[in-house]
Write an enzyme that holds these catalytic residues in place. Structure first.
Site, mmCIF file in Angstrom:
data_model
loop_
_atom_site.group_PDB
_atom_site.id
_atom_site.type_symbol
_atom_site.label_atom_id
_atom_site.label_comp_id
_atom_site.label_asym_id
_atom_site.label_seq_id
_atom_site.Cartn_x
_atom_site.Cartn_y
_atom_site.Cartn_z
ATOM 1 N N LYS A 223 55.572 9.741 32.215
ATOM 2 C CA LYS A 223 54.371 9.683 33.058
ATOM 3 C C LYS A 223 53.719 11.040 33.282
ATOM 4 C CE LYS A 223 54.758 5.185 35.036
ATOM 5 N NZ LYS A 223 54.955 4.300 36.176
ATOM 6 N N ARG A 258 63.019 1.692 34.089
ATOM 7 C CA ARG A 258 62.112 1.260 33.015
ATOM 8 C C ARG A 258 61.750 2.467 32.141
ATOM 9 N NH1 ARG A 258 56.647 1.134 32.304
ATOM 10 N NH2 ARG A 258 55.764 -0.699 31.289
HETATM 11 C C1 7PJ Z 1 55.153 0.611 35.542
HETATM 12 C C2 7PJ Z 1 55.102 -0.724 35.187
HETATM 13 C C3 7PJ Z 1 56.038 1.033 36.595
HETATM 14 C C4 7PJ Z 1 56.669 -1.286 36.784
HETATM 15 C C5 7PJ Z 1 53.734 0.404 33.950
HETATM 16 C C6 7PJ Z 1 53.462 3.324 32.134
HETATM 17 C C7 7PJ Z 1 52.341 2.560 32.751
HETATM 18 N N1 7PJ Z 1 55.853 -1.680 35.799
HETATM 19 N N2 7PJ Z 1 54.199 -0.842 34.183
HETATM 20 N N3 7PJ Z 1 56.763 0.023 37.177
HETATM 21 N N4 7PJ Z 1 54.320 1.317 34.745
HETATM 22 N N5 7PJ Z 1 57.428 -2.188 37.419
HETATM 23 O O1 7PJ Z 1 54.449 2.800 31.631
HETATM 24 O O2 7PJ Z 1 53.312 4.585 32.126
HETATM 25 O O3 7PJ Z 1 56.139 2.184 37.003
HETATM 26 S S1 7PJ Z 1 52.531 0.768 32.734
#
Ligand code: 7PJ
Length: 284
Positions: A223, A258
């Site tokens: 990020k 994640r």
């Molecule tokens: C997140 C997400 C996060 C959850 C994205 C990226 C942007 N879902 N989907 N948490 N970020 N739960 O992966 O940089 O931080 S999309």
């Protein structure tokens, strides 16, 4: 033992689990859109599992600031063949979407174990729909909307406000008949937060979890906040920062992490687990 009920699975959260990101957006900023075809996606999915992922997260709409609009129909057309393809891999399949119509299509087809929603089921009709399906739910906090959310994020007390929002969304799910064991919360790193807000949330993650009242899932992988810290402009070059951030989150109690880079994250978590079992055993 903390168990998370998600679709076909009951997951043991006593050790952090890795959620591997499988983007199917052609414009996906972190993998350059290399995995927009379902055969390539399946190959990537198998690799994520071999590397140590315990859950696969599939998304067809980029929520990056300035990303082009994708209609719900196009979003579904993108993710459906991939959901179909990964269904038989024997791990929980998560769908990253904020649209009730896309959730409905996936639930009707019985293709998902977990709904991962960056809008915490705020889309009209999303909550009752997901409540009556047997799936897990991840409720994420964000301030504003993806297009504009990074312009001027403001909080008086970011931990209290994010915690209170998550608690209120959890309460609505419980009222709708969802058992607590089906719910995860996520502070939403980078979604309407300055670097200072993100760092405060990470430092005080146990307080966020306590306020939310359910286990936390976190996404820090590649990020912008890690770009701001390291000066590394290219997301794919933020591996070291991503692994360090994942470890700091795990050490502060995050139960699901994640990530894009599953193998490196898995190795870091293995070192931590080995050390942990040594220090908690009677061997000296
Ligand atoms: C997140 C997400 C996060 C959850 C994205 C990226 C942007 N879902 N989907 N948490 N970020 N739960 O992966 O940089 O931080 S999309």
């Amino acid at each position: 033992m903390t168990t998370f009920q998600c679709g076909r699975f009951a997951l043991d959260l006593s050790r952090p689990l890795i959620m591997g990101i499988l983007n199917v957006t052609p414009d996906s900023f972190s993998d350059g859109g290399r995995f927009d075809r379902s055969d390539a996606a399946l190959l990537h999915a198998r690799q994520l599992l071999a590397d140590g992922a315990g859950i696969l997260d599939i998304g067809g709409e980029s929520t990056r600031p300035g990303a082009p609009y994708v209609s719900p129909e196009d979003e579904w057309a993108r993710v459906a063949p991939v959901l179909e393809a990964v269904r038989e891999l024997g791990v929980p399949v998560s769908l990253d979407t904020r649209r009730a119509s896309v959730m409905q299509a996936a639930l009707d087809a019985g293709l998902v174990d977990l709904i991962n929603d960056v809008s915490a089921l705020e889309d009209e009709g999303a909550l009752p729909l997901v409540a009556k399906a047997p799936v897990g739910i991840c409720l994420m906090h964000k301030q504003g909307n993806p297009g504009t959310m990074q312009q001027k994020p403001e909080y008086e007390d970011v931990v209290a406000e994010v915690g209170a929002y998550l608690a209120s969304r959890v309460a609505l799910c419980l009222q709708a008949g969802v058992v607590r064991e089906r719910i995860l919360a996520d502070p939403g790193f980078g979604f309407g937060k300055t670097l200072a807000h993100n760092l405060t949330l990470l430092a005080k993650l146990p307080q966020v979890e306590q306020r939310a009242g359910v286990p936390l899932l976190v996404g820090l992988s590649r990020k912008s906040m890690l770009g701001a810290i390291t000066g590394e402009a290219e997301p794919a070059q933020r591996l070291g920062a991503s692994v360090a951030a994942a470890m700091e989150a795990a050490r502060r109690g995050a139960k699901i992490i994640r990530v894009h880079d599953v193998k490196a994250t898995q190795q870091a978590l293995q070192v931590w687990a080995a050390l942990d079992s040594m220090t908690s055993s009677t061997v000296s």
